[in-house]
Design a protein around this motif. Structure first.
Motif, short mmCIF file in Angstrom:
data_model
loop_
_atom_site.label_atom_id
_atom_site.label_comp_id
_atom_site.label_asym_id
_atom_site.label_seq_id
_atom_site.Cartn_x
_atom_site.Cartn_y
_atom_site.Cartn_z
N UNK A 169 -6.98 -3.62 7.76
CA UNK A 169 -6.88 -4.77 6.87
C UNK A 169 -5.59 -5.54 7.12
N UNK A 170 -4.49 -4.83 7.31
CA UNK A 170 -3.21 -5.47 7.58
C UNK A 170 -3.29 -6.30 8.86
N UNK A 171 -3.84 -5.71 9.92
CA UNK A 171 -3.97 -6.43 11.19
C UNK A 171 -4.83 -7.67 11.03
N UNK A 172 -5.92 -7.54 10.28
CA UNK A 172 -6.82 -8.67 10.05
C UNK A 172 -6.11 -9.78 9.28
N UNK A 173 -5.35 -9.42 8.25
CA UNK A 173 -4.67 -10.41 7.42
C UNK A 173 -3.54 -11.11 8.17
N UNK A 174 -2.92 -10.44 9.11
CA UNK A 174 -1.77 -10.99 9.83
C UNK A 174 -2.16 -11.99 10.93
N UNK B 239 -4.62 1.59 5.77
CA UNK B 239 -4.67 0.14 5.53
C UNK B 239 -4.50 -0.69 6.80
N UNK B 240 -4.25 -0.03 7.92
CA UNK B 240 -3.96 -0.74 9.17
C UNK B 240 -4.96 -1.81 9.55
N UNK C 246 0.82 -1.21 0.00
CA UNK C 246 0.00 0.00 0.00
C UNK C 246 0.86 1.26 0.00
N UNK C 247 1.97 1.24 0.69
CA UNK C 247 2.87 2.40 0.70
C UNK C 247 3.38 2.67 -0.71
N UNK C 248 3.77 1.63 -1.43
CA UNK C 248 4.24 1.80 -2.81
C UNK C 248 3.11 2.24 -3.73
N UNK D 158 -16.07 -11.30 8.28
CA UNK D 158 -16.02 -9.89 7.88
C UNK D 158 -14.94 -9.10 8.61
N UNK D 159 -14.59 -7.97 8.01
CA UNK D 159 -13.66 -7.04 8.63
C UNK D 159 -14.43 -6.25 9.67
N UNK D 160 -13.85 -6.06 10.84
CA UNK D 160 -14.56 -5.39 11.92
C UNK D 160 -14.49 -3.88 11.88
N UNK D 161 -14.36 -3.30 10.70
CA UNK D 161 -14.28 -1.85 10.54
C UNK D 161 -15.13 -1.43 9.35
#
Length: 216
Positions: free
Chosen positions: A72-77, A69-70, A19-21, A57-60
């Motif tokens: 989603x990143x936390x959820x994926x990790x 993106x935080x 996401x940064x790129x 589901x994502x909780x946000x």
């Protein structure tokens, strides 16, 4: 990074950097929209990156300015225990993976002959033989799924399927596998003929986040 419906798979530990790129290459990020099953990031130049939330589901929910993106990143990790069922007409592979690594598996391959150029009765006999081989292969896949995966359903976080959709639909008709298919993620992995190396690759891909890019 102009879009056009191109899809990429991004490993959880590379998601933040991706996401940064994306932001750098597309003149910054205008907004991030969170939904239970998708995260949409819109760049300043109009490029849109839609991430399908794995194991949702994502909780946000909601929309925020800029790149965020935080969640989603936390959820994926999150490390998850996943049941894998990979099936094609000539073989199958089943396994249990933890954090993208296979910890238990079984793979089997069966001969299913290709199509014949012969005509008449020969072609009909060949077709019957071929269908019989395919049924045998699918029965073997069902038996291994019942033996290896079904007893562990209460211990896994998700089920991921892969392979030939017609073969999977045939297995879906097996009543013993109903609980397995009820837990299955919507995404079906496109894979080569199942073997152990393919299962290892599928275990990594199962936890990756699929992102579709579109725009100018």
């Amino acid at each position: 990074m102009a879009g056009g419906g191109r899809a990429v798979e991004v490993a959880p530990d590379r998601l933040e950097g991706w996401y940064a790129r994306f932001a750098v290459r597309n003149e910054g990020v205008r907004e991030t929209r969170f939904e239970p099953d998708a995260v949409t990031v819109t760049a300043e130049n109009g490029v849109v990156a839609v991430a399908t939330v794995p194991f949702g589901p994502l909780g946000t929910e909601g929309t925020v300015a800029g790149l965020a993106a935080g969640p989603l990143v936390d959820h994926a990790l999150i490390s998850r225990r996943i049941a894998l069922l990979l099936v094609r007409r000539g073989g199958h592979s089943v396994g249990i993976a933890r954090g993208g690594v296979v910890v238990q598996s079984r793979t089997d391959r069966h001969l299913v002959q290709g199509r014949s150029a012969a005509g008449g009765w020969s072609q009909q006999r060949f077709a019957r033989r071929r269908e019989g081989q395919a049924r045998t292969a699918l029965r073997s896949a069902a038996e291994d799924a019942v033996e290896i995966l079904v007893p562990q359903l209460s211990e896994v976080d998700a089920v991921v399927l892969g392979g030939d959709r017609r073969a999977l639909e045939s297995l879906r008709e097996d009543r013993r596998l109903v609980p397995l298919f009820e837990r299955a993620e919507p995404r079906i992995l496109d894979i080569a003929e199942p073997r152990r190396t393919v299962l290892d690759d599928a275990a990594e891909r199962a936890v990756a986040v699929e992102i579709t890019l579109s725009g100018p």
